[in-house]
Design a protein around this motif. Structure first.
Motif, PDB file in Angstrom:
ATOM      1  N   ILE A 193       0.866  -1.182   0.000  1.00  0.00           N
ATOM      2  CA  ILE A 193       0.000   0.000   0.000  1.00  0.00           C
ATOM      3  C   ILE A 193       0.900   1.228   0.000  1.00  0.00           C
ATOM      4  CG2 ILE A 193      -1.796   1.295   1.223  1.00  0.00           C
ATOM      5  CD1 ILE A 193      -2.840  -1.277   2.356  1.00  0.00           C
ATOM      6  N   ARG A 306       7.363  15.124  -2.548  1.00  0.00           N
ATOM      7  CA  ARG A 306       8.811  14.919  -2.536  1.00  0.00           C
ATOM      8  C   ARG A 306       9.187  14.068  -3.757  1.00  0.00           C
ATOM      9  NH1 ARG A 306      13.454  11.482  -2.097  1.00  0.00           N
ATOM     10  NH2 ARG A 306      14.933  12.409  -0.670  1.00  0.00           N
ATOM     11  N   TRP A 469       2.708  14.925   2.588  1.00  0.00           N
ATOM     12  CA  TRP A 469       2.962  14.948   4.038  1.00  0.00           C
ATOM     13  C   TRP A 469       3.592  16.273   4.467  1.00  0.00           C
ATOM     14  CZ3 TRP A 469       7.928  15.571   5.821  1.00  0.00           C
ATOM     15  CH2 TRP A 469       9.004  15.135   5.035  1.00  0.00           C
TER      16      TRP A 469
HETATM   17  P1  NAP Z   1       5.151   8.918   1.879  1.00  0.00           P
HETATM   18  O1  NAP Z   1       5.968   9.670   0.912  1.00  0.00           O
HETATM   19  O2  NAP Z   1       4.385   9.664   2.894  1.00  0.00           O
HETATM   20  O3  NAP Z   1       4.206   7.963   1.047  1.00  0.00           O
HETATM   21  C1  NAP Z   1       3.160   7.247   1.668  1.00  0.00           C
HETATM   22  C2  NAP Z   1       2.364   6.540   0.600  1.00  0.00           C
HETATM   23  O4  NAP Z   1       1.327   5.825   1.228  1.00  0.00           O
HETATM   24  C3  NAP Z   1       1.709   7.517  -0.375  1.00  0.00           C
HETATM   25  O5  NAP Z   1       1.710   6.925  -1.638  1.00  0.00           O
HETATM   26  C4  NAP Z   1       0.291   7.626   0.184  1.00  0.00           C
HETATM   27  O6  NAP Z   1      -0.670   7.978  -0.775  1.00  0.00           O
HETATM   28  C5  NAP Z   1       0.081   6.213   0.653  1.00  0.00           C
HETATM   29  N1  NAP Z   1      -0.943   6.090   1.674  1.00  0.00           N
HETATM   30  C6  NAP Z   1      -0.927   6.605   2.914  1.00  0.00           C
HETATM   31  N2  NAP Z   1      -2.047   6.276   3.568  1.00  0.00           N
HETATM   32  C7  NAP Z   1      -2.806   5.553   2.713  1.00  0.00           C
HETATM   33  C8  NAP Z   1      -4.079   4.944   2.783  1.00  0.00           C
HETATM   34  N3  NAP Z   1      -4.831   5.031   3.895  1.00  0.00           N
HETATM   35  N4  NAP Z   1      -4.546   4.294   1.701  1.00  0.00           N
HETATM   36  C9  NAP Z   1      -3.813   4.227   0.577  1.00  0.00           C
HETATM   37  N5  NAP Z   1      -2.587   4.775   0.437  1.00  0.00           N
HETATM   38  C10 NAP Z   1      -2.106   5.434   1.497  1.00  0.00           C
HETATM   39  O7  NAP Z   1       6.062   7.875   2.727  1.00  0.00           O
HETATM   40  P2  NAP Z   1       7.443   7.182   2.339  1.00  0.00           P
HETATM   41  O8  NAP Z   1       7.404   6.640   0.972  1.00  0.00           O
HETATM   42  O9  NAP Z   1       7.785   6.273   3.456  1.00  0.00           O
HETATM   43  O10 NAP Z   1       8.443   8.385   2.298  1.00  0.00           O
HETATM   44  C11 NAP Z   1       8.463   9.331   3.349  1.00  0.00           C
HETATM   45  C12 NAP Z   1       9.651  10.222   3.172  1.00  0.00           C
HETATM   46  O11 NAP Z   1      10.815   9.515   3.571  1.00  0.00           O
HETATM   47  C13 NAP Z   1       9.942  10.664   1.763  1.00  0.00           C
HETATM   48  O12 NAP Z   1       9.147  11.722   1.352  1.00  0.00           O
HETATM   49  C14 NAP Z   1      11.384  11.036   1.892  1.00  0.00           C
HETATM   50  O13 NAP Z   1      11.498  12.310   2.463  1.00  0.00           O
HETATM   51  C15 NAP Z   1      11.893   9.987   2.841  1.00  0.00           C
HETATM   52  N6  NAP Z   1      12.517   8.875   2.098  1.00  0.00           N
HETATM   53  C16 NAP Z   1      13.681   9.155   1.480  1.00  0.00           C
HETATM   54  C17 NAP Z   1      14.301   8.165   0.777  1.00  0.00           C
HETATM   55  C18 NAP Z   1      15.604   8.489   0.114  1.00  0.00           C
HETATM   56  O14 NAP Z   1      16.034   7.744  -0.739  1.00  0.00           O
HETATM   57  N7  NAP Z   1      16.254   9.595   0.450  1.00  0.00           N
HETATM   58  C19 NAP Z   1      13.746   6.894   0.675  1.00  0.00           C
HETATM   59  C20 NAP Z   1      12.549   6.649   1.320  1.00  0.00           C
HETATM   60  C21 NAP Z   1      11.943   7.654   2.036  1.00  0.00           C
HETATM   61  P3  NAP Z   1      -0.997   9.533  -1.104  1.00  0.00           P
HETATM   62  O15 NAP Z   1       0.124  10.005  -1.972  1.00  0.00           O
HETATM   63  O16 NAP Z   1      -2.294   9.491  -1.767  1.00  0.00           O
HETATM   64  O17 NAP Z   1      -1.033  10.243   0.208  1.00  0.00           O
END
Ligand code: NAP
Length: 503
Positions: A193, A306, A469
């Motif tokens: 998800i 992002r 976020w």
């Molecule tokens: P995220 O960017 O917040 O993505 C969460 C995903 O889950 C989104 O696609 C969101 O959809 C989906 N989602 C959340 N609640 C949901 C629900 N109830 N039903 C369906 N889909 C749902 O989280 P993340 O991928 O863990 O990344 C977080 C941050 O960590 C990144 O923005 C970045 O800053 C950092 N990060 C960095 C790296 C790196 O290589 N530097 C790697 C990983 C993470 P929606 O888009 O519709 O909200």
């Protein structure tokens, strides 16, 4: 580590370390990247009475917590490293998680951070009393410190989706930041998800191994290809031999990111168009199926969320054993995920790559400043700070990577290092002038945040037409809205007129 357990004291008499000519007792909460940077730089600056409190059993922060397959950093390692511990032997331009974690542990060991850290010791409460900070741990140990540095990171509290029936799933289910390595995913039907940076890395890495990969996409994401390369032995030997090349690479990548992605997000329209064009091109060249490409195409500007750098996701989602599910999730049942079209998608493993609580920062630690002002109440879902490091009513309390700081497609290690230097300038000021406390003026903090609110409206995060976020309860993205280089320049020379200097 000596036992520092103390009873709360009326510490008015010994609070003024600067006047008494003794070194300040400094507590750093968190031994991740920021905590390590703070400890090393404080030591170099002559502040060695430092104790780090770490809830886990190892240093590393996000690189310790996240162990999912495919974990890597999409910031080049020659920049995503400490300026005081450049490393010649990176295996790739964009390192994988275990290599970064090993680097964090090695730096912590080399610079004596590990020895100063109390592991398995979560800080539950911080309270400013009689000119000092009273720190309470989860074991109810109580200690006093002159200075608190919060180095807890931003995204450390996993966000679990509010989906009906999540706890009824009979297969294996876990958050991406709590990867269960005891589960063998090979030949399993796996659902993911989310389609953020994390999900894309996971899907890219494991799709070739699993029987079936189902990606539940709520919102499509723009992504750019990751120009990954493996460094040759010869190249790294040259880096080793000429350390100035490491420095050169560090500054090269910093400038590159500052003038490209960072500039694009904060208003440079030409760069924005180029980023958007590059993302479209990547999608067009990677996904041959028109219908799939259509469903993967976002309806907002690239870099509004992002920006993702990933070359594996599109090939993975295009493969025969993968499917992109764009119908909304209705609920989760014991055997799988049911979508609103009535289909039950049967699964063995369900991965929640649903991100983190972006408003946590030091919370859930309870933090009370002067007159018992409670930080959680103060923030009320919209965390704000002065220059991402200071809070009115919270004297001698400093945050690293606090709210309103530059984040996104940049190296947070650089940002942290500048913030640490800023805090050290404050300590030097206290020492030189015999100050008992420094706290930011409410007016300075308000003015700073007013300029943030104004500036954010010109950024792609606000104008790009997406939700992310980055937005908090105020309805605005909680980010530094100008070029990160401006932030770094401002942090180099603290403006003491923004602070109350208390004798
Ligand atoms: P995220 O960017 O917040 O993505 C969460 C995903 O889950 C989104 O696609 C969101 O959809 C989906 N989602 C959340 N609640 C949901 C629900 N109830 N039903 C369906 N889909 C749902 O989280 P993340 O991928 O863990 O990344 C977080 C941050 O960590 C990144 O923005 C970045 O800053 C950092 N990060 C960095 C790296 C790196 O290589 N530097 C790697 C990983 C993470 P929606 O888009 O519709 O909200």
């Amino acid at each position: 580590m000596p036992d520092q357990t103390e009873q709360p004291t009326d510490s008015a008499n010994n609070a003024d370390w600067a006047q008494a000519g003794r070194p300040p007792r400094i507590a750093i909460v968190g031994a991740g990247m920021s905590g390590i940077a703070a400890c090393v730089k404080l030591e170099k600056a002559g502040y060695s009475d430092v104790t780090l409190f770490e809830k886990a059993d190892r240093v590393g922060g996000t690189w310790r917590e996240n162990t999912y397959p495919g974990l890597s950093c999409d910031i080049p390692s020659r920049w995503y490293c400490f300026s005081f511990a450049l490393k010649a032997q990176w295996s790739h331009r964009y390192s994988y998680g275990p290599e970064i974690q090993a680097y964090m542990e090695s730096v912590a060991q080399t610079f004596g951070v590990t020895q100063k850290t109390r592991f398995n010791t979560a800080v539950t409460d911080l309270q400013y009393l009689n000119g000092q900070w009273q720190l309470t741990t989860e074991r109810n140990e109580v200690m006093t410190f002159d200075i608190i540095i919060s180095a807890t990171g931003i995204l450390h509290k996993p966000a679990y989706p509010a989906i009906d029936g999540l706890d009824t799933f009979a297969g294996h289910s876990f958050h991406s930041a709590r990867w269960d390595h005891s589960v063998d995913i090979r030949d399993k039907r796996v659902g993911v998800i989310g389609t953020g940076s994390t999900a894309c890395q996971i899907v890219g890495a494991i799709t070739p191994q699993v029987k079936k990969m189902l990606v539940f996409q709520r919102t499509p994401q723009w992504m750019m290809a990751l120009p990954q390369i493996e460094y040759s032995k010869r190249w790294n030997a040259m880096m080793e031999r000429f350390p100035s090349l490491q420095k050169l690479s560090y500054h090269y990548y910093m400038q590159l990111m500052a003038t490209t992605f960072a500039a694009g997000t904060v208003g440079n329209k030409t760069v924005q168009r180029l980023i958007h064009w590059a993302c479209r091109k990547h999608l067009r060249e990677s996904v041959a199926d028109d219908a799939l490409r259509e469903r993967l195409t976002p309806n907002y500007q690239a870099a509004c969320k992002r920006l993702i750098f990933c070359s594996d996701f599109y090939p993975a989602i295009s493969s025969d054993n993968a499917a992109l599910i764009t119908e909304r999730i209705e609920n989760i049942e014991s055997t799988g995920v049911r979508t609103t079209d009535g289909t039950l998608h049967e699964l063995d493993v369900l991965v929640l790559a649903t991100g983190f609580d972006p408003g946590a920062f030091i919370l859930p630690t309870r933090v009370r400043g002067e007159n018992g002002v409670d930080l959680e109440t103060r923030w009320a879902g919209a965390p704000r700070a002065h220059r991402a490091v200071a809070l009115p009513d919270f004297p001698n309390f400093w945050m690293l990577e606090g709210p309103t700081g530059p984040v996104g497609n940049i190296s947070l290690i650089t940002i942290t290092e500048y913030q640490v230097d800023y805090v050290i300038s404050m300590l030097n000021k206290m020492k030189a002038e015999g100050l008992s406390a420094i706290k930011v003026k409410s007016t300075a903090c308000e003015n700073y945040n007013a300029s943030m609110r104004q500036g954010i409206k010109n950024t792609i995060w606000f104008t790009g037409g997406c939700d992310s976020w980055y937005f908090d309860a105020s309805g605005l993205p909680n980010l530094y809205p100008f070029k990160p280089t401006r932030y770094l320049k401002d942090m180099r020379h603290p403006d003491y007129s923004e602070y109350e200097l208390i004798r």
